[in-house]
Each structure stands twice: as C-alpha cells, then as structure tokens.
Design a protein around this motif. Structure first.
Motif, PDB file in Angstrom:
ATOM      1  N   GLU A   6       0.840  -1.288   0.047  1.00  0.00           N
ATOM      2  CA  GLU A   6       0.097  -0.045  -0.038  1.00  0.00           C
ATOM      3  C   GLU A   6       0.892   1.144  -0.023  1.00  0.00           C
ATOM      4  O   GLU A   6       1.735   1.489   0.797  1.00  0.00           O
ATOM      5  CB  GLU A   6      -0.954   0.071   1.111  1.00  0.00           C
ATOM      6  CG  GLU A   6      -1.777   1.031   1.009  1.00  0.00           C
ATOM      7  CD  GLU A   6      -2.827   1.194   2.365  1.00  0.00           C
ATOM      8  OE1 GLU A   6      -4.055   1.176   2.280  1.00  0.00           O
ATOM      9  OE2 GLU A   6      -2.372   1.235   3.618  1.00  0.00           O
ATOM     10  N   SER A  20      -2.101  11.548  -9.251  1.00  0.00           N
ATOM     11  CA  SER A  20      -2.777  10.256  -9.207  1.00  0.00           C
ATOM     12  C   SER A  20      -2.668   9.524 -10.673  1.00  0.00           C
ATOM     13  O   SER A  20      -2.354   8.218 -10.835  1.00  0.00           O
ATOM     14  CB  SER A  20      -4.368  10.365  -9.291  1.00  0.00           C
ATOM     15  OG  SER A  20      -4.539  10.796  -7.768  1.00  0.00           O
ATOM     16  N   ALA A  30      -6.142   1.308  -8.860  1.00  0.00           N
ATOM     17  CA  ALA A  30      -6.914   2.733  -8.742  1.00  0.00           C
ATOM     18  C   ALA A  30      -6.331   3.559  -7.507  1.00  0.00           C
ATOM     19  O   ALA A  30      -5.993   2.966  -6.507  1.00  0.00           O
ATOM     20  CB  ALA A  30      -8.481   2.409  -8.754  1.00  0.00           C
ATOM     21  N   GLU A  32      -7.273   6.122  -4.717  1.00  0.00           N
ATOM     22  CA  GLU A  32      -8.106   6.840  -3.749  1.00  0.00           C
ATOM     23  C   GLU A  32      -7.790   8.038  -3.369  1.00  0.00           C
ATOM     24  O   GLU A  32      -6.436   8.197  -2.798  1.00  0.00           O
ATOM     25  CB  GLU A  32      -8.501   5.927  -2.631  1.00  0.00           C
ATOM     26  CG  GLU A  32      -9.533   6.563  -1.554  1.00  0.00           C
ATOM     27  CD  GLU A  32      -9.746   5.500  -0.441  1.00  0.00           C
ATOM     28  OE1 GLU A  32     -10.688   5.969   0.285  1.00  0.00           O
ATOM     29  OE2 GLU A  32      -9.331   4.371  -0.399  1.00  0.00           O
ATOM     30  N   ARG A  33      -8.955   8.867  -3.356  1.00  0.00           N
ATOM     31  CA  ARG A  33      -8.142  10.431  -2.972  1.00  0.00           C
ATOM     32  C   ARG A  33      -8.871  10.782  -1.528  1.00  0.00           C
ATOM     33  O   ARG A  33     -10.081  10.507  -1.376  1.00  0.00           O
ATOM     34  CB  ARG A  33      -8.302  11.390  -3.990  1.00  0.00           C
ATOM     35  CG  ARG A  33      -7.976  12.900  -3.509  1.00  0.00           C
ATOM     36  CD  ARG A  33      -8.202  13.876  -4.764  1.00  0.00           C
ATOM     37  NE  ARG A  33      -7.815  15.302  -4.327  1.00  0.00           N
ATOM     38  CZ  ARG A  33      -7.908  16.078  -5.157  1.00  0.00           C
ATOM     39  NH1 ARG A  33      -8.197  16.148  -6.345  1.00  0.00           N
ATOM     40  NH2 ARG A  33      -7.475  17.322  -4.719  1.00  0.00           N
ATOM     41  N   ARG A  34      -8.078  11.236  -0.644  1.00  0.00           N
ATOM     42  CA  ARG A  34      -8.984  11.304   0.713  1.00  0.00           C
ATOM     43  C   ARG A  34      -8.594  12.970   1.415  1.00  0.00           C
ATOM     44  O   ARG A  34      -7.470  13.330   0.781  1.00  0.00           O
ATOM     45  CB  ARG A  34      -8.882  10.641   1.630  1.00  0.00           C
ATOM     46  CG  ARG A  34      -9.114   8.884   1.774  1.00  0.00           C
ATOM     47  CD  ARG A  34      -8.728   8.148   2.605  1.00  0.00           C
ATOM     48  NE  ARG A  34      -9.097   6.722   2.579  1.00  0.00           N
ATOM     49  CZ  ARG A  34      -8.684   5.838   3.334  1.00  0.00           C
ATOM     50  NH1 ARG A  34      -7.817   6.108   4.460  1.00  0.00           N
ATOM     51  NH2 ARG A  34      -8.985   4.613   3.338  1.00  0.00           N
ATOM     52  N   THR A  45      -2.997   4.165  -3.029  1.00  0.00           N
ATOM     53  CA  THR A  45      -3.053   3.033  -4.059  1.00  0.00           C
ATOM     54  C   THR A  45      -2.327   1.938  -3.454  1.00  0.00           C
ATOM     55  O   THR A  45      -1.744   1.631  -2.426  1.00  0.00           O
ATOM     56  CB  THR A  45      -2.714   3.603  -5.328  1.00  0.00           C
ATOM     57  OG1 THR A  45      -2.877   2.642  -6.451  1.00  0.00           O
ATOM     58  CG2 THR A  45      -1.122   3.637  -5.230  1.00  0.00           C
ATOM     59  N   ASP A 182      -2.019   8.322   7.153  1.00  0.00           N
ATOM     60  CA  ASP A 182      -3.455   8.095   6.898  1.00  0.00           C
ATOM     61  C   ASP A 182      -4.366   8.423   7.974  1.00  0.00           C
ATOM     62  O   ASP A 182      -4.365   7.765   9.197  1.00  0.00           O
ATOM     63  CB  ASP A 182      -3.564   6.479   6.396  1.00  0.00           C
ATOM     64  CG  ASP A 182      -4.808   6.155   5.768  1.00  0.00           C
ATOM     65  OD1 ASP A 182      -5.904   7.044   5.890  1.00  0.00           O
ATOM     66  OD2 ASP A 182      -4.817   4.997   5.567  1.00  0.00           O
TER      67      ASP A 182
END
Length: 291
Positions: A6, A20, A30, A32-34, A45, A182
């Motif tokens: 990850e 991205s 894919a 992911e955007r947070r 990703t 994160d």
C-alpha cells in the motif's frame, strides 16, 4: 491469500490529479483520494506483492519526484487481502506474543494467562493485527527493551492499528505518541486506545516524524518503533537520530531479511548505533540506539 504493497502519498491539492495519473502509469491500481491537511490530499493506491513490485514502486517514487513530491511525503506498508468481516470469527483468535503480551479480538472470550498484558484489537484490512512477521518482531523487541528499561516517551512511526504503542504502554511506557499519514489509520489507532483504556496515555496524530508532530518530545524520545519500508526508513533515519534522547533506543522493521545490512548502514550513517538484528520468516528488524 494475496499480499499488497500500500502506497500513501501526501500531495498538494493542486498536484493530486496529476500525481494520481502518474501513479497509475507506474502500474498502481486505482487511486483513492481522501481529504488530509488543509491544502493537501492523501492518495492511496496498491501494488500486488509479486515479481517486479520493487521496480513499480521505484517508478512511482520517481514520477512523484518529478512533480516535486519527495520521499518524506510517501509511506509504504504491507497489507493482506483479508475480508475479516466475511471470514468466520473463529479464524481470528487470541494469541500470545513474546513472554508478556496477549492480543485478542473484541469477541474473544479467552482471558489473558497469568503474567500477560491484554490488548483488545479488532482486525481490519489495512492496519495490522500483529500477525505479520515484521510486527511480531517489533512486539518482541519492544517487550525486551521495556523489561530492560521502561521508556517515558515512546514514538510509533506509521502506527497503523496502534498495536505497537498499546504494547509499549502495557509493558511499562509512561506514554506513547502514534503517528500515521493516513487519517483512517489514525482513527483506527484512536479506537484501539479507547477500547483498551489508554486514551489518556496514548496520543495519536496524523503526520510523520518531525518537530511539529513531536512538540516537546523532540530530542527527548526514549524509544521509537517504525514498522514501515526501506525508502521511508532511509529518509527518516536522520530525524530519528534527532528525535531520540541520548541513550534512546528503537526497532526498525518492515524490511526483507536481505535488506537488514542496508538498513543498518543507513542507521549508522545517521549517527545511530546498531545494537542487534532479528529475523523471522523472510522479514528482519534492526535495533538501534543513540550514543
């Protein structure tokens, strides 16, 4: 059961879309955007852990560097593709670690054996259950170091579930600071602290190892742990030397056994003494101390 790498990237909002795209071009799944810090996004990703994954990760890092996103804004960790909700709960039972720890899920009824400290941990996909070999190495090392000299200030870099911080406190640390880029991991660590009655002694912050996140602990940490990967360990090694107090110790893992000598060299170049190496399955941990 497949394993993945990850990749987490802290990117300015203005660069998030381009970053991205470059990650996908490098072979990532894919992205992911947070929402993250003001003006920044967290991009997440995954790369399947298979032949060639190291080259893909290096290509991704190079692509990000081309946008001005350096290694200090990147974190990498190993995760297992496990649907804990879909699997029978009997598959995840209480387990002993080292000589003094007992980790069980919330539904587990097995009491901790005499002389063991209990940690209640709800398994999740990405944030660590203690069963990965590198986490096991960290837990055993933290236990031994805490028995030898319990720390006042323990720092957990890339904390995931928060299990290492919880273990340090259960084993005698006065307090712990758990850090993760994160926000979802930070939330998971806060939940673990609450469920184990540690909220008053285990602080959780979003971010990485730097003076702003440690505050008055900077230069005063007695012990640290970083169960991440070689690239971020390389970038963070000089900061570890600055964050630790004289005589402060630590355990660095998340690396393959063949990378132990490389990591030891990185630590020594940063001014840290290497006091040991430990191996489990295909993984390794390097123990350090600030002279």
């Amino acid at each position: 059961m497949r394993e993945w790498m990850e990749l987490l990237v802290q990117a300015p909002d203005a660069l998030a879309e381009e970053a991205s795209a470059r990650l996908i071009e490098s072979g990532a799944a894919a992205v992911e955007r947070r929402e993250s810090q003001p003006g920044a996004s967290l991009l997440i990703t995954h790369f399947l852990l298979e032949n060639g994954v190291t080259q893909k990760l290096r290509a991704a890092e190079a692509a990000l560097a081309g946008l001005g996103i350096g290694p200090d804004a990147i974190a990498v960790r190993n995760i297992e593709e496990v649907d804990w909700v879909g699997r029978s709960r009997e598959m995840f039972t209480a387990r002993a670690y080292g000589e003094r720890l007992w980790v069980r899920p919330p539904w587990g009824k097995s009491p901790a054996p005499a002389g063991r400290e209990e940690i209640i941990l709800e398994p999740s996909l990405a944030f660590g259950t203690g069963r990965h070999a590198s986490t096991h190495l960290c837990l055993e090392t933290i236990e031994r170091m805490c028995v030898e000299r319990p720390p006042r200030r323990f720092v957990d870099i890339g904390c995931g579930s928060g299990i290492l911080s919880a273990a340090a406190i259960k084993l005698g640390a006065e307090g712990a600071l758990a850090l993760d880029l994160d926000p979802a991991a930070a939330d998971t660590a806060r939940k673990l602290a609450d469920e184990n009655g540690l909220a008053g002694r285990m602080r959780v912050r979003e971010g990485t190892l730097e003076p702003e996140t440690l505050g008055d602990w900077w230069g005063q940490a007695d012990m640290l742990a970083a169960n991440i990967f070689l690239t971020p360990l390389r970038e963070l090694a000089p900061r570890m030397a600055e964050a630790l107090a004289k005589g402060g110790r630590g355990v660095l893992s998340g690396i393959g056994y063949e990378q132990a000598d490389t990591l030891a060299g990185i630590a020594e170049a940063a001014g840290l003494a290497v006091t040991g190496r430990k191996y489990r399955e295909e993984w390794a941990a390097v123990e350090i101390e600030k002279p």
